[in-house]
Write a protein that holds these residues in place. Sequence first.
Motif, PDB file in Angstrom:
ATOM      1  N   TYR A  17       5.775 -10.547   7.745  1.00 46.87           N
ATOM      2  CA  TYR A  17       6.720 -11.058   6.758  1.00 46.87           C
ATOM      3  C   TYR A  17       6.581 -12.569   6.648  1.00 46.87           C
ATOM      4  CZ  TYR A  17       8.581  -6.477   7.801  1.00 46.87           C
ATOM      5  OH  TYR A  17       8.695  -5.135   8.007  1.00 46.87           O
ATOM      6  N   TRP A  18       6.829 -13.057   5.459  1.00 48.43           N
ATOM      7  CA  TRP A  18       6.965 -14.495   5.233  1.00 48.43           C
ATOM      8  C   TRP A  18       8.426 -14.783   4.899  1.00 48.43           C
ATOM      9  CZ3 TRP A  18       3.491 -18.168   6.254  1.00 48.43           C
ATOM     10  CH2 TRP A  18       2.138 -17.820   6.347  1.00 48.43           C
ATOM     11  N   TYR A  19       8.977 -15.732   5.621  1.00 47.62           N
ATOM     12  CA  TYR A  19      10.327 -16.229   5.378  1.00 47.62           C
ATOM     13  C   TYR A  19      10.214 -17.698   4.978  1.00 47.62           C
ATOM     14  CZ  TYR A  19      12.587 -12.258   7.772  1.00 47.62           C
ATOM     15  OH  TYR A  19      13.039 -11.013   8.143  1.00 47.62           O
ATOM     16  N   ARG A  20      11.255 -18.206   4.370  1.00 48.28           N
ATOM     17  CA  ARG A  20      11.311 -19.643   4.106  1.00 48.28           C
ATOM     18  C   ARG A  20      12.737 -20.136   4.339  1.00 48.28           C
ATOM     19  NH1 ARG A  20      10.354 -19.558  -2.434  1.00 48.28           N
ATOM     20  NH2 ARG A  20      12.393 -18.677  -3.032  1.00 48.28           N
ATOM     21  N   GLN A  21      12.801 -21.418   4.671  1.00 44.94           N
ATOM     22  CA  GLN A  21      14.091 -22.050   4.891  1.00 44.94           C
ATOM     23  C   GLN A  21      14.102 -23.394   4.198  1.00 44.94           C
ATOM     24  OE1 GLN A  21      15.348 -22.321   8.996  1.00 44.94           O
ATOM     25  NE2 GLN A  21      17.488 -22.480   8.372  1.00 44.94           N
ATOM     26  N   ALA A  22      14.950 -23.502   3.195  1.00 42.64           N
ATOM     27  CA  ALA A  22      15.121 -24.759   2.482  1.00 42.64           C
ATOM     28  C   ALA A  22      16.146 -25.605   3.221  1.00 42.64           C
ATOM     29  CB  ALA A  22      15.573 -24.484   1.056  1.00 42.64           C
ATOM     30  N   PRO A  23      16.105 -26.908   3.023  1.00 44.56           N
ATOM     31  CA  PRO A  23      17.061 -27.788   3.702  1.00 44.56           C
ATOM     32  C   PRO A  23      18.501 -27.378   3.415  1.00 44.56           C
ATOM     33  CG  PRO A  23      15.326 -29.063   2.690  1.00 44.56           C
ATOM     34  CD  PRO A  23      15.128 -27.663   2.221  1.00 44.56           C
ATOM     35  N   GLY A  24      19.284 -27.203   4.472  1.00 43.28           N
ATOM     36  CA  GLY A  24      20.691 -26.865   4.313  1.00 43.28           C
ATOM     37  C   GLY A  24      20.973 -25.423   3.948  1.00 43.28           C
ATOM     38  N   LYS A  25      19.932 -24.595   3.937  1.00 44.38           N
ATOM     39  CA  LYS A  25      20.117 -23.199   3.560  1.00 44.38           C
ATOM     40  C   LYS A  25      19.661 -22.273   4.683  1.00 44.38           C
ATOM     41  CE  LYS A  25      19.760 -23.810  -1.440  1.00 44.38           C
ATOM     42  NZ  LYS A  25      19.104 -23.314  -2.691  1.00 44.38           N
ATOM     43  N   GLN A  26      20.095 -21.029   4.585  1.00 48.39           N
ATOM     44  CA  GLN A  26      19.679 -20.043   5.564  1.00 48.39           C
ATOM     45  C   GLN A  26      18.246 -19.594   5.302  1.00 48.39           C
ATOM     46  OE1 GLN A  26      22.635 -16.889   5.387  1.00 48.39           O
ATOM     47  NE2 GLN A  26      23.758 -17.811   7.085  1.00 48.39           N
ATOM     48  N   ARG A  27      17.613 -19.146   6.365  1.00 45.14           N
ATOM     49  CA  ARG A  27      16.265 -18.610   6.224  1.00 45.14           C
ATOM     50  C   ARG A  27      16.325 -17.317   5.412  1.00 45.14           C
ATOM     51  NH1 ARG A  27      12.586 -18.574  11.581  1.00 45.14           N
ATOM     52  NH2 ARG A  27      13.505 -20.679  11.571  1.00 45.14           N
ATOM     53  N   GLU A  28      15.398 -17.170   4.464  1.00 40.94           N
ATOM     54  CA  GLU A  28      15.401 -15.987   3.629  1.00 40.94           C
ATOM     55  C   GLU A  28      14.033 -15.315   3.641  1.00 40.94           C
ATOM     56  OE1 GLU A  28      15.779 -16.393  -0.611  1.00 40.94           O
ATOM     57  OE2 GLU A  28      14.414 -18.109  -0.718  1.00 40.94           O
TER      58      GLU A  28
END
Length: 115
Positions: free
Chosen positions: A35-46
């Motif tokens: 899986y690939w997840y991403r986490q933007a600044p100030g947000k939860q990992r999705e």
Amino acid sequence: QVQLVESGGGLVQAGGSLRLSCAASGTIFSDNSFYWYRQAPGKQRELVAGITSAGATNYVDSVKGRFTISRDNAKNTVYLQMNSLKAEDTGVYYCQSYGRGRRYWGQGTQVTVSS
């Protein structure tokens, strides 16, 4: 011990492309889902995309038609081809493996999309 090493991140203009790689070791690669997840600044990992051991794929709606996840079992590597990048795709991208009831994470690679 499973190790996942991501690479391929960087700075790109909106509309551009990047290909992320996740090299796995310490596991029977072909038995695992990835899986690939991403986490933007100030947000939860999705969760962004996933691929099963059989090659079935799934994507979050926001990347459908733009991102493609694939795997090369001979190279023990999973890829995320990202096209038509948008500013909102910015974040740290993490690779995760799942196999035999265990999950492992890579260290992440930064993707920054300038508008």
